[in-house]
Motif scaffolding. Sequence first.
Motif, PDB file in Angstrom:
ATOM      1  N   ALA B  82       0.986  32.197  41.490  1.00  0.00           N
ATOM      2  CA  ALA B  82       1.862  32.990  40.634  1.00  0.00           C
ATOM      3  C   ALA B  82       2.767  33.912  41.440  1.00  0.00           C
ATOM      4  CB  ALA B  82       1.032  33.810  39.658  1.00  0.00           C
ATOM      5  N   SER B  83       2.452  34.073  42.710  1.00  0.00           N
ATOM      6  CA  SER B  83       3.249  35.003  43.508  1.00  0.00           C
ATOM      7  C   SER B  83       4.550  34.379  44.016  1.00  0.00           C
ATOM      8  CB  SER B  83       2.423  35.488  44.701  1.00  0.00           C
ATOM      9  OG  SER B  83       2.001  34.382  45.469  1.00  0.00           O
ATOM     10  N   THR B  84       4.711  33.089  43.880  1.00  0.00           N
ATOM     11  CA  THR B  84       5.952  32.447  44.333  1.00  0.00           C
ATOM     12  C   THR B  84       6.571  31.672  43.186  1.00  0.00           C
ATOM     13  OG1 THR B  84       4.748  30.478  45.045  1.00  0.00           O
ATOM     14  CG2 THR B  84       5.100  32.192  46.693  1.00  0.00           C
ATOM     15  N   ASN B  85       7.864  31.494  43.288  1.00  0.00           N
ATOM     16  CA  ASN B  85       8.556  30.751  42.242  1.00  0.00           C
ATOM     17  C   ASN B  85       8.323  29.253  42.388  1.00  0.00           C
ATOM     18  OD1 ASN B  85       9.926  32.713  40.686  1.00  0.00           O
ATOM     19  ND2 ASN B  85      11.280  33.093  42.412  1.00  0.00           N
ATOM     20  N   SER B  86       8.091  28.606  41.274  1.00  0.00           N
ATOM     21  CA  SER B  86       8.098  27.155  41.238  1.00  0.00           C
ATOM     22  C   SER B  86       9.497  26.713  40.830  1.00  0.00           C
ATOM     23  CB  SER B  86       7.081  26.635  40.222  1.00  0.00           C
ATOM     24  OG  SER B  86       5.770  26.853  40.683  1.00  0.00           O
ATOM     25  N   ASP B 128       1.469  28.048  31.844  1.00  0.00           N
ATOM     26  CA  ASP B 128       2.542  28.903  31.330  1.00  0.00           C
ATOM     27  C   ASP B 128       3.405  29.379  32.488  1.00  0.00           C
ATOM     28  OD1 ASP B 128       2.071  29.310  28.418  1.00  0.00           O
ATOM     29  OD2 ASP B 128       0.100  29.905  29.159  1.00  0.00           O
ATOM     30  N   PHE B 129       4.703  29.431  32.231  1.00  0.00           N
ATOM     31  CA  PHE B 129       5.618  29.934  33.253  1.00  0.00           C
ATOM     32  C   PHE B 129       6.196  31.272  32.803  1.00  0.00           C
ATOM     33  CE2 PHE B 129       5.216  25.579  34.333  1.00  0.00           C
ATOM     34  CZ  PHE B 129       5.366  25.542  35.707  1.00  0.00           C
ATOM     35  N   ALA B 130       6.474  32.113  33.769  1.00  0.00           N
ATOM     36  CA  ALA B 130       6.936  33.456  33.470  1.00  0.00           C
ATOM     37  C   ALA B 130       8.328  33.433  32.836  1.00  0.00           C
ATOM     38  CB  ALA B 130       6.959  34.293  34.743  1.00  0.00           C
ATOM     39  N   ASP B 131       8.649  34.502  32.121  1.00  0.00           N
ATOM     40  CA  ASP B 131       9.974  34.607  31.533  1.00  0.00           C
ATOM     41  C   ASP B 131      10.888  35.468  32.402  1.00  0.00           C
ATOM     42  OD1 ASP B 131       8.965  37.067  31.115  1.00  0.00           O
ATOM     43  OD2 ASP B 131       9.121  37.034  28.939  1.00  0.00           O
ATOM     44  N   THR B 132      10.487  35.648  33.626  1.00  0.00           N
ATOM     45  CA  THR B 132      11.398  36.291  34.572  1.00  0.00           C
ATOM     46  C   THR B 132      11.967  35.210  35.465  1.00  0.00           C
ATOM     47  OG1 THR B 132       9.566  36.671  36.079  1.00  0.00           O
ATOM     48  CG2 THR B 132      10.183  38.471  34.612  1.00  0.00           C
ATOM     49  N   TRP B 133      12.899  35.606  36.232  1.00  0.00           N
ATOM     50  CA  TRP B 133      13.616  34.632  37.012  1.00  0.00           C
ATOM     51  C   TRP B 133      14.126  35.334  38.258  1.00  0.00           C
ATOM     52  CZ3 TRP B 133      18.945  32.220  35.721  1.00  0.00           C
ATOM     53  CH2 TRP B 133      18.984  30.913  36.169  1.00  0.00           C
ATOM     54  N   ARG B 134      14.550  34.604  39.247  1.00  0.00           N
ATOM     55  CA  ARG B 134      15.141  35.260  40.403  1.00  0.00           C
ATOM     56  C   ARG B 134      16.336  36.091  39.953  1.00  0.00           C
ATOM     57  NH1 ARG B 134      15.373  30.806  45.246  1.00  0.00           N
ATOM     58  NH2 ARG B 134      13.158  30.758  45.660  1.00  0.00           N
ATOM     59  N   GLN B 135      16.260  37.357  40.189  1.00  0.00           N
ATOM     60  CA  GLN B 135      17.278  38.236  39.632  1.00  0.00           C
ATOM     61  C   GLN B 135      18.677  37.905  40.123  1.00  0.00           C
ATOM     62  OE1 GLN B 135      16.805  40.455  37.121  1.00  0.00           O
ATOM     63  NE2 GLN B 135      14.873  39.368  37.117  1.00  0.00           N
ATOM     64  N   THR B 136      18.796  37.342  41.313  1.00  0.00           N
ATOM     65  CA  THR B 136      20.133  36.985  41.788  1.00  0.00           C
ATOM     66  C   THR B 136      20.763  35.973  40.847  1.00  0.00           C
ATOM     67  OG1 THR B 136      19.076  35.377  43.214  1.00  0.00           O
ATOM     68  CG2 THR B 136      19.708  37.461  44.211  1.00  0.00           C
ATOM     69  N   TYR B 137      19.994  34.987  40.413  1.00  0.00           N
ATOM     70  CA  TYR B 137      20.574  33.958  39.557  1.00  0.00           C
ATOM     71  C   TYR B 137      20.804  34.478  38.146  1.00  0.00           C
ATOM     72  CZ  TYR B 137      19.355  31.114  43.492  1.00  0.00           C
ATOM     73  OH  TYR B 137      19.264  30.619  44.748  1.00  0.00           O
ATOM     74  N   VAL B 138      19.885  35.298  37.673  1.00  0.00           N
ATOM     75  CA  VAL B 138      20.084  35.870  36.344  1.00  0.00           C
ATOM     76  C   VAL B 138      21.383  36.669  36.315  1.00  0.00           C
ATOM     77  CG1 VAL B 138      19.212  37.525  34.670  1.00  0.00           C
ATOM     78  CG2 VAL B 138      17.645  35.980  35.813  1.00  0.00           C
ATOM     79  N   GLY B 139      21.549  37.502  37.328  1.00  0.00           N
ATOM     80  CA  GLY B 139      22.721  38.362  37.334  1.00  0.00           C
ATOM     81  C   GLY B 139      24.013  37.608  37.533  1.00  0.00           C
ATOM     82  N   LYS B 140      23.976  36.551  38.319  1.00  0.00           N
ATOM     83  CA  LYS B 140      25.228  35.884  38.664  1.00  0.00           C
ATOM     84  C   LYS B 140      25.625  34.786  37.688  1.00  0.00           C
ATOM     85  CE  LYS B 140      24.936  36.640  43.643  1.00  0.00           C
ATOM     86  NZ  LYS B 140      24.765  36.000  44.948  1.00  0.00           N
ATOM     87  N   TYR B 141      24.680  34.072  37.159  1.00  0.00           N
ATOM     88  CA  TYR B 141      25.040  32.863  36.404  1.00  0.00           C
ATOM     89  C   TYR B 141      24.536  32.857  34.961  1.00  0.00           C
ATOM     90  CZ  TYR B 141      25.822  31.716  41.237  1.00  0.00           C
ATOM     91  OH  TYR B 141      26.236  31.768  42.532  1.00  0.00           O
TER      92      TYR B 141
END
Lengths: 147, 266
Positions: B82-86, B128-141
């Motif tokens: 859970a500590s890394t993004n899939s 289950d997958f988290a509802d967060t995302w890499r913030q760079t991608y959320v913010g940019k795209y």
Amino acid sequence: MALALLTITNSIAAISVTNVTILDADQIPLEPDSRASYLFPKPNGFLTGFSLTRNSQGQRTALMTVEYDLHYTFCGFRIGKGRMLEIYAEMVTRVMAIIDAALALDGLTGAVEFDPQDIPDFGVINDPAGNAWHGCEITFHIMEFVN
Amino acid sequence: MATGRTLGRYGRLYLNTLDMGSYTTSIGPFTHEFEVIPFETPMVDEVRGYMLGRAITISPGKVNGVLHARSGDVPMVAQYPASTNSILTYAVGIRAAPAAGDPVFCTAAPMLNYLATESGGAVTFTADFADTWRQTYVGKYGTPWGALVHAYAARTAANSSAGFDDPLASGATTNFGGYMTYHTFTGDGTATITVQHSTTTNENASFGDLGGCTTGELDFSTNRTGIVETTTATTAVGRYLRWQIALNSANTVTFVLSFVRGLRAY
């Protein structure tokens, strides 16, 4: 977009099965040639289980999903002298060849889903003229997207 | 690339370096929600106004599937911490197996939990997958939906064919960058996988590398996955897209490649 039932029966008729002639809805024989095996739309009770689900708002142009079952009669071998149970195994082989051919299809023109669903009657089958055949009834389940 | 409605059985899930298509029974609900901020509204107003906030919730949701009997295959799913993004790509085939140009849901999200259960002879799992995302991608795209650039297949030579007209481009170049996701499944040496684009025509000669969207030179004898964004969030992206591979020591690489186009500035 209209329902594609006749396109689907045409597509089923185009399926290639060794030693079996598959007929379209406009080719149903009254009395099939007893020297061959035929699969054709069952005249009495061809279409059952019709259901329509609306997937969007609108009238004629609404997205709709239509499902129904098509019943086919397989006349494998005309029953008669010398054609009793000794040809039963070959009849079974031809029925399985029909099912195999249907399962092997990646898709069927006109239908979104096409699956052999049931063989509700297996053994002695009558052709439209009332002659007895070794054969069966095969049911295909169809799903169509309308619009 | 087809259009119109489809059925669930034409979907394919790629999770990191696993092709989960044959093991996934359901996935969803593919959350993509924007924060809603209400305006201050006087009592006499008959309607109330809202505007979209910057906070975006994106998640593939829950993945349900069945484990393969062969050890070391799909049970590896449980090894993603859970500590890394899939890296997750869900390709939506339109009444057929997914092809270039078909819709994809791409994200990088940590797996929250993993539960395997014996169920009538089979072993099923839920993740289950988290509802967060890499913030760079959320913010940019701000979007997880893009187009499949290369469907699951092995490649042994560079691409000299035409690509496809990305429907998300609406027939014109966009100027908000984007990002690619890639998954490789077999390979035997080093190669570089790239997204190429064209702003003019869908012809081989018109395509060039899309700035930033490359794996770089990698050794694909080890299966790889990743998410890579364009050089900037304002990189121009042509309406036509295609895959490209530069084989170095590799003779073959089997991969899936997708591109999510930014459609507005965030």
